[in-house]
Design a protein around this motif. Structure first.
Motif, PDB file in Angstrom:
ATOM      1  N   ALA A  47       0.993  -1.198  -0.082  1.00  0.00           N
ATOM      2  CA  ALA A  47       0.033  -0.140   0.179  1.00  0.00           C
ATOM      3  C   ALA A  47       0.743   0.975   0.032  1.00  0.00           C
ATOM      4  CB  ALA A  47      -1.018  -0.037   1.127  1.00  0.00           C
ATOM      5  N   VAL A  48       0.468   2.261  -0.595  1.00  0.00           N
ATOM      6  CA  VAL A  48       1.009   3.453  -0.846  1.00  0.00           C
ATOM      7  C   VAL A  48       0.023   4.888  -0.241  1.00  0.00           C
ATOM      8  CG1 VAL A  48       1.689   5.304  -2.313  1.00  0.00           C
ATOM      9  CG2 VAL A  48       2.395   2.863  -2.730  1.00  0.00           C
ATOM     10  N   LYS A  49       0.600   5.357   0.712  1.00  0.00           N
ATOM     11  CA  LYS A  49      -0.394   6.617   1.220  1.00  0.00           C
ATOM     12  C   LYS A  49       0.098   7.904   0.425  1.00  0.00           C
ATOM     13  CE  LYS A  49      -1.178   7.525   5.484  1.00  0.00           C
ATOM     14  NZ  LYS A  49      -1.173   8.178   6.843  1.00  0.00           N
ATOM     15  N   TYR A  50      -0.902   8.456  -0.120  1.00  0.00           N
ATOM     16  CA  TYR A  50      -0.870   9.619  -0.931  1.00  0.00           C
ATOM     17  C   TYR A  50      -1.352  10.843  -0.002  1.00  0.00           C
ATOM     18  CZ  TYR A  50      -1.799  13.344  -4.904  1.00  0.00           C
ATOM     19  OH  TYR A  50      -1.876  14.176  -5.628  1.00  0.00           O
ATOM     20  N   LEU A  51      -0.205  11.906   0.068  1.00  0.00           N
ATOM     21  CA  LEU A  51      -0.692  13.035   0.777  1.00  0.00           C
ATOM     22  C   LEU A  51      -0.731  14.261  -0.084  1.00  0.00           C
ATOM     23  CD1 LEU A  51       1.584  12.039   3.552  1.00  0.00           C
ATOM     24  CD2 LEU A  51      -0.863  12.239   3.836  1.00  0.00           C
ATOM     25  N   GLY A  52      -1.669  14.825  -0.270  1.00  0.00           N
ATOM     26  CA  GLY A  52      -1.857  16.127  -1.155  1.00  0.00           C
ATOM     27  C   GLY A  52      -2.114  17.546  -0.106  1.00  0.00           C
ATOM     28  N   PHE A  53      -1.299  18.419  -0.933  1.00  0.00           N
ATOM     29  CA  PHE A  53      -1.260  19.799  -0.337  1.00  0.00           C
ATOM     30  C   PHE A  53      -1.724  20.958  -1.164  1.00  0.00           C
ATOM     31  CE2 PHE A  53       1.640  16.966   1.408  1.00  0.00           C
ATOM     32  CZ  PHE A  53       1.739  16.891   2.839  1.00  0.00           C
ATOM     33  N   ALA A  54      -2.378  21.916  -0.492  1.00  0.00           N
ATOM     34  CA  ALA A  54      -2.820  23.073  -1.373  1.00  0.00           C
ATOM     35  C   ALA A  54      -2.053  23.872  -2.045  1.00  0.00           C
ATOM     36  CB  ALA A  54      -3.764  24.062  -0.199  1.00  0.00           C
ATOM     37  N   ASN A  55      -0.662  23.793  -1.573  1.00  0.00           N
ATOM     38  CA  ASN A  55       0.314  24.657  -2.063  1.00  0.00           C
ATOM     39  C   ASN A  55       1.768  24.298  -1.493  1.00  0.00           C
ATOM     40  OD1 ASN A  55       1.510  26.173  -0.056  1.00  0.00           O
ATOM     41  ND2 ASN A  55      -0.643  27.337   0.190  1.00  0.00           N
ATOM     42  N   GLU A  56       2.689  24.777  -2.203  1.00  0.00           N
ATOM     43  CA  GLU A  56       4.020  24.102  -1.963  1.00  0.00           C
ATOM     44  C   GLU A  56       4.563  24.429  -0.527  1.00  0.00           C
ATOM     45  OE1 GLU A  56       8.710  25.596  -3.550  1.00  0.00           O
ATOM     46  OE2 GLU A  56       6.918  26.495  -4.374  1.00  0.00           O
ATOM     47  N   HIS A  57       4.196  25.363   0.169  1.00  0.00           N
ATOM     48  CA  HIS A  57       4.530  25.610   1.414  1.00  0.00           C
ATOM     49  C   HIS A  57       3.618  25.102   2.650  1.00  0.00           C
ATOM     50  CE1 HIS A  57       7.225  28.050  -0.329  1.00  0.00           C
ATOM     51  NE2 HIS A  57       6.261  28.684  -1.155  1.00  0.00           N
ATOM     52  N   ASP A  58       2.389  24.367   2.278  1.00  0.00           N
ATOM     53  CA  ASP A  58       1.465  23.768   3.346  1.00  0.00           C
ATOM     54  C   ASP A  58       2.319  22.611   3.769  1.00  0.00           C
ATOM     55  OD1 ASP A  58      -0.393  25.653   3.113  1.00  0.00           O
ATOM     56  OD2 ASP A  58      -2.014  24.257   2.259  1.00  0.00           O
ATOM     57  N   THR A  59       2.280  22.280   5.199  1.00  0.00           N
ATOM     58  CA  THR A  59       2.709  21.094   5.933  1.00  0.00           C
ATOM     59  C   THR A  59       1.576  20.213   6.064  1.00  0.00           C
ATOM     60  OG1 THR A  59       2.742  22.273   7.954  1.00  0.00           O
ATOM     61  CG2 THR A  59       4.606  22.332   6.618  1.00  0.00           C
ATOM     62  N   THR A  60       0.373  20.747   6.377  1.00  0.00           N
ATOM     63  CA  THR A  60      -1.046  19.850   6.643  1.00  0.00           C
ATOM     64  C   THR A  60      -1.596  19.359   5.301  1.00  0.00           C
ATOM     65  OG1 THR A  60      -1.108  21.028   8.581  1.00  0.00           O
ATOM     66  CG2 THR A  60      -2.954  19.781   8.014  1.00  0.00           C
ATOM     67  N   PRO A  61      -1.635  18.253   5.062  1.00  0.00           N
ATOM     68  CA  PRO A  61      -2.368  17.610   3.915  1.00  0.00           C
ATOM     69  C   PRO A  61      -3.759  18.079   3.889  1.00  0.00           C
ATOM     70  CG  PRO A  61      -1.704  15.578   5.334  1.00  0.00           C
ATOM     71  CD  PRO A  61      -1.314  17.084   6.051  1.00  0.00           C
ATOM     72  N   GLU A  62      -4.388  18.360   2.597  1.00  0.00           N
ATOM     73  CA  GLU A  62      -5.610  18.556   2.347  1.00  0.00           C
ATOM     74  C   GLU A  62      -6.351  17.184   1.981  1.00  0.00           C
ATOM     75  OE1 GLU A  62      -6.682  21.527  -0.340  1.00  0.00           O
ATOM     76  OE2 GLU A  62      -5.380  20.526  -2.013  1.00  0.00           O
ATOM     77  N   ILE A  63      -5.371  16.193   1.471  1.00  0.00           N
ATOM     78  CA  ILE A  63      -5.983  14.975   1.089  1.00  0.00           C
ATOM     79  C   ILE A  63      -5.095  13.926   1.549  1.00  0.00           C
ATOM     80  CG2 ILE A  63      -6.029  13.361  -1.024  1.00  0.00           C
ATOM     81  CD1 ILE A  63      -6.831  15.828  -2.698  1.00  0.00           C
ATOM     82  N   ASP A  64      -5.460  13.032   2.185  1.00  0.00           N
ATOM     83  CA  ASP A  64      -4.732  11.610   2.883  1.00  0.00           C
ATOM     84  C   ASP A  64      -5.426  10.549   2.172  1.00  0.00           C
ATOM     85  OD1 ASP A  64      -3.718   9.790   4.540  1.00  0.00           O
ATOM     86  OD2 ASP A  64      -3.406  11.235   6.248  1.00  0.00           O
ATOM     87  N   VAL A  65      -4.828   9.674   1.478  1.00  0.00           N
ATOM     88  CA  VAL A  65      -5.631   8.384   0.859  1.00  0.00           C
ATOM     89  C   VAL A  65      -4.531   7.533   0.643  1.00  0.00           C
ATOM     90  CG1 VAL A  65      -6.323   7.607  -1.566  1.00  0.00           C
ATOM     91  CG2 VAL A  65      -7.005  10.302  -0.686  1.00  0.00           C
ATOM     92  N   VAL A  66      -5.211   6.072   1.048  1.00  0.00           N
ATOM     93  CA  VAL A  66      -4.254   5.015   1.078  1.00  0.00           C
ATOM     94  C   VAL A  66      -4.637   4.266  -0.232  1.00  0.00           C
ATOM     95  CG1 VAL A  66      -3.895   2.921   2.279  1.00  0.00           C
ATOM     96  CG2 VAL A  66      -3.779   4.780   3.397  1.00  0.00           C
ATOM     97  N   ILE A  67      -3.764   4.123  -1.061  1.00  0.00           N
ATOM     98  CA  ILE A  67      -3.992   3.136  -2.279  1.00  0.00           C
ATOM     99  C   ILE A  67      -3.501   1.841  -2.062  1.00  0.00           C
ATOM    100  CG2 ILE A  67      -3.442   3.211  -4.870  1.00  0.00           C
ATOM    101  CD1 ILE A  67      -2.553   6.059  -4.316  1.00  0.00           C
ATOM    102  N   GLU A  68      -3.988   0.964  -1.967  1.00  0.00           N
ATOM    103  CA  GLU A  68      -3.899  -0.587  -1.803  1.00  0.00           C
ATOM    104  C   GLU A  68      -3.805  -1.403  -3.130  1.00  0.00           C
ATOM    105  OE1 GLU A  68      -6.948  -2.050   0.915  1.00  0.00           O
ATOM    106  OE2 GLU A  68      -6.283  -0.719   2.503  1.00  0.00           O
ATOM    107  N   ALA A  69      -2.831  -2.491  -3.066  1.00  0.00           N
ATOM    108  CA  ALA A  69      -2.635  -3.519  -4.105  1.00  0.00           C
ATOM    109  C   ALA A  69      -4.009  -3.578  -4.876  1.00  0.00           C
ATOM    110  CB  ALA A  69      -2.072  -4.533  -3.570  1.00  0.00           C
TER     111      ALA A  69
END
Length: 118
Positions: A47-69
């Motif tokens: 599994a891979v966790k994908y963490l997405g951010f609103a901009n280059e400087h954000d440290t708190t993700p707005e998206i936190d998704v686990v992609i499984e096999a």
């Protein structure tokens, strides 16, 4: 994560399959796909966790998704994110799709990925 890749985009590059030992460090740190480029991350094992951010400087993700096999996730152009490999046996790759009207510069993964500088 984006819901889909526009139909007119063309497949431009596939990465090798990576493991915890071989994944490029750039993917584990804040980066984005270049203008006009979508990334499709496909997990074959683990599994891979994908963490997405609103901009280059954000440290708190707005998206936190686990992609499984057996599943995949799509990252839109110029969206800041990083990934985490969640299991010791994670095995995945990324396919890149580009707007045929965008000129891509660079070589290898640098042609489709921007990393944060500083």
């Amino acid at each position: 994560m984006a819901s889909g890749i526009p139909v007119h985009f063309r497949h431009t590059r596939s990465t090798p399959f990576w493991t915890k030992e071989t994944v490029p460090h750039a993917l584990l740190t804040h980066h984005n796909t270049k203008k006009g480029v979508y990334g499709r991350l496909s997990v074959m094992q683990g599994a891979v966790k994908y963490l997405g951010f609103a901009n280059e400087h954000d440290t708190t993700p707005e998206i936190d998704v686990v992609i499984e096999a057996g599943h995949f996730g799509i990252s839109p152009p110029q969206y800041w994110h990083h990934i985490e490999l969640l299991t010791e046996d994670t095995y995945f790759n990324i396919d890149f799709f580009a707007d045929p009207d965008e000129a891509l510069e660079g070589k290898g993964i640098g042609q489709v990925v921007n990393t944060r500088h500083g």
